[in-house]
Design a protein around this motif. Structure first.
Motif, PDB file in Angstrom:
ATOM      1  N   GLY A   1     -11.121  -1.425   3.289  1.00  0.00           N
ATOM      2  CA  GLY A   1     -10.548  -0.144   3.696  1.00  0.00           C
ATOM      3  C   GLY A   1      -9.163  -0.274   4.298  1.00  0.00           C
ATOM      4  N   VAL A   2      -8.956  -1.315   5.095  1.00  0.00           N
ATOM      5  CA  VAL A   2      -7.629  -1.551   5.683  1.00  0.00           C
ATOM      6  C   VAL A   2      -6.643  -1.926   4.577  1.00  0.00           C
ATOM      7  CG1 VAL A   2      -6.310  -3.129   7.152  1.00  0.00           C
ATOM      8  CG2 VAL A   2      -8.425  -2.096   8.001  1.00  0.00           C
ATOM      9  N   CYS A   3      -7.079  -2.789   3.668  1.00  0.00           N
ATOM     10  CA  CYS A   3      -6.203  -3.201   2.564  1.00  0.00           C
ATOM     11  C   CYS A   3      -5.771  -2.000   1.735  1.00  0.00           C
ATOM     12  CB  CYS A   3      -6.921  -4.212   1.678  1.00  0.00           C
ATOM     13  SG  CYS A   3      -6.034  -4.601   0.150  1.00  0.00           S
TER      14      CYS A   3
ATOM     15  N   PHE B   1     -10.035  -8.883  -1.917  1.00  0.00           N
ATOM     16  CA  PHE B   1     -11.025  -9.783  -2.508  1.00  0.00           C
ATOM     17  C   PHE B   1     -12.135 -10.111  -1.504  1.00  0.00           C
ATOM     18  CE2 PHE B   1     -12.585 -14.059  -3.562  1.00  0.00           C
ATOM     19  CZ  PHE B   1     -13.056 -13.828  -4.850  1.00  0.00           C
ATOM     20  N   GLY B   2     -11.733 -10.471  -0.300  1.00  0.00           N
ATOM     21  CA  GLY B   2     -12.722 -10.798   0.726  1.00  0.00           C
ATOM     22  C   GLY B   2     -13.628  -9.616   1.050  1.00  0.00           C
ATOM     23  N   GLY B   3     -13.040  -8.435   1.115  1.00  0.00           N
ATOM     24  CA  GLY B   3     -13.832  -7.242   1.391  1.00  0.00           C
ATOM     25  C   GLY B   3     -14.853  -6.965   0.314  1.00  0.00           C
TER      26      GLY B   3
ATOM     27  N   SER C   1      -5.360   5.381  -0.356  1.00  0.00           N
ATOM     28  CA  SER C   1      -6.243   5.839   0.714  1.00  0.00           C
ATOM     29  C   SER C   1      -7.451   6.588   0.153  1.00  0.00           C
ATOM     30  CB  SER C   1      -5.482   6.726   1.690  1.00  0.00           C
ATOM     31  OG  SER C   1      -4.553   5.962   2.410  1.00  0.00           O
ATOM     32  N   VAL C   2      -7.214   7.390  -0.858  1.00  0.00           N
ATOM     33  CA  VAL C   2      -8.319   8.102  -1.506  1.00  0.00           C
ATOM     34  C   VAL C   2      -9.276   7.098  -2.145  1.00  0.00           C
ATOM     35  CG1 VAL C   2      -8.888   9.625  -3.454  1.00  0.00           C
ATOM     36  CG2 VAL C   2      -7.100  10.274  -1.837  1.00  0.00           C
ATOM     37  N   ARG C   3      -8.745   6.043  -2.754  1.00  0.00           N
ATOM     38  CA  ARG C   3      -9.588   5.003  -3.351  1.00  0.00           C
ATOM     39  C   ARG C   3     -10.391   4.261  -2.294  1.00  0.00           C
ATOM     40  NH1 ARG C   3     -12.557   5.527  -6.115  1.00  0.00           N
ATOM     41  NH2 ARG C   3     -13.326   3.456  -6.212  1.00  0.00           N
ATOM     42  N   ALA C   4      -9.775   3.959  -1.153  1.00  0.00           N
ATOM     43  CA  ALA C   4     -10.496   3.281  -0.071  1.00  0.00           C
ATOM     44  C   ALA C   4     -11.651   4.155   0.410  1.00  0.00           C
ATOM     45  CB  ALA C   4      -9.550   2.978   1.089  1.00  0.00           C
ATOM     46  N   HIS C   5     -11.373   5.428   0.566  1.00  0.00           N
ATOM     47  CA  HIS C   5     -12.367   6.410   0.997  1.00  0.00           C
ATOM     48  C   HIS C   5     -13.497   6.496  -0.033  1.00  0.00           C
ATOM     49  CE1 HIS C   5     -13.667  10.626   1.918  1.00  0.00           C
ATOM     50  NE2 HIS C   5     -13.426  10.220   3.152  1.00  0.00           N
TER      51      HIS C   5
ATOM     52  N   GLY D   1     -19.997   4.734  10.048  1.00  0.00           N
ATOM     53  CA  GLY D   1     -19.632   6.144  10.118  1.00  0.00           C
ATOM     54  C   GLY D   1     -18.326   6.364  10.858  1.00  0.00           C
ATOM     55  N   LEU D   2     -18.112   5.624  11.933  1.00  0.00           N
ATOM     56  CA  LEU D   2     -16.853   5.735  12.668  1.00  0.00           C
ATOM     57  C   LEU D   2     -15.678   5.259  11.818  1.00  0.00           C
ATOM     58  CD1 LEU D   2     -18.028   4.560  16.201  1.00  0.00           C
ATOM     59  CD2 LEU D   2     -17.367   6.881  15.507  1.00  0.00           C
ATOM     60  N   PHE D   3     -15.871   4.158  11.103  1.00  0.00           N
ATOM     61  CA  PHE D   3     -14.786   3.681  10.243  1.00  0.00           C
ATOM     62  C   PHE D   3     -14.524   4.658   9.097  1.00  0.00           C
ATOM     63  CE2 PHE D   3     -12.979   0.983   6.821  1.00  0.00           C
ATOM     64  CZ  PHE D   3     -11.767   0.726   7.449  1.00  0.00           C
TER      65      PHE D   3
END
Length: 128
Positions: A92-94, A106-108, A46-50, A11-13
């Motif tokens: 998310g960072v990527c 890939f790792g994520g 960023s929208v895609r990560a979200h 949730g924090l992330f």
């Protein structure tokens, strides 16, 4: 309480990912989060990560909760939670903060899918 621990960290992330999207959309108070701004592509990523976070995390957490309620071993729950957390942070960072990083992406995804498979199989075994 294992699921609650990972849910709180996730949730924090998720909040960080949300602030990043808001910053890139131009919310003045959040501009300081918009570092590495590479234009419309940054917002799109960023929208895609979200969105990708929302596509995976709730299902895995729900299954973790059910497995925890059914007394699945703490080790299996921690393996699932840690894999999900690390996988979602890497992805998310990527996507949310970098222009491109294939190993993180890939790792994520691999860690996220391993968490999903682990908890799915574990829950199926408990249910049978």
């Amino acid at each position: 309480m294992i699921t609650a621990f990972y849910a709180s960290l996730l949730g924090l992330f998720f909040t960080i990912l949300t602030f990043r999207v808001l910053a890139l959309r131009g919310v003045t108070l959040l501009k300081w989060l918009a570092f590495n701004n590479f234009g419309a592509q940054a917002l799109e990523r960023s929208v895609r990560a979200h969105g990708n976070f929302i596509e995976y995390v709730p299902m895995v957490l729900l299954m973790m909760y059910l497995a925890e309620a059914a007394d699945l071993s703490s080790l299996r729950l921690h393996i699932t939670g840690a894999s999900l957390l690390l996988g979602r942070v890497m992805h998310g960072v990527c996507f949310g903060f970098m222009e491109f990083n294939m190993p993180l992406r890939f790792g994520g995804m691999v860690l996220t899918l391993l968490a999903l498979i682990n908890i799915s199989v574990s829950l199926l075994i408990v249910a049978l």
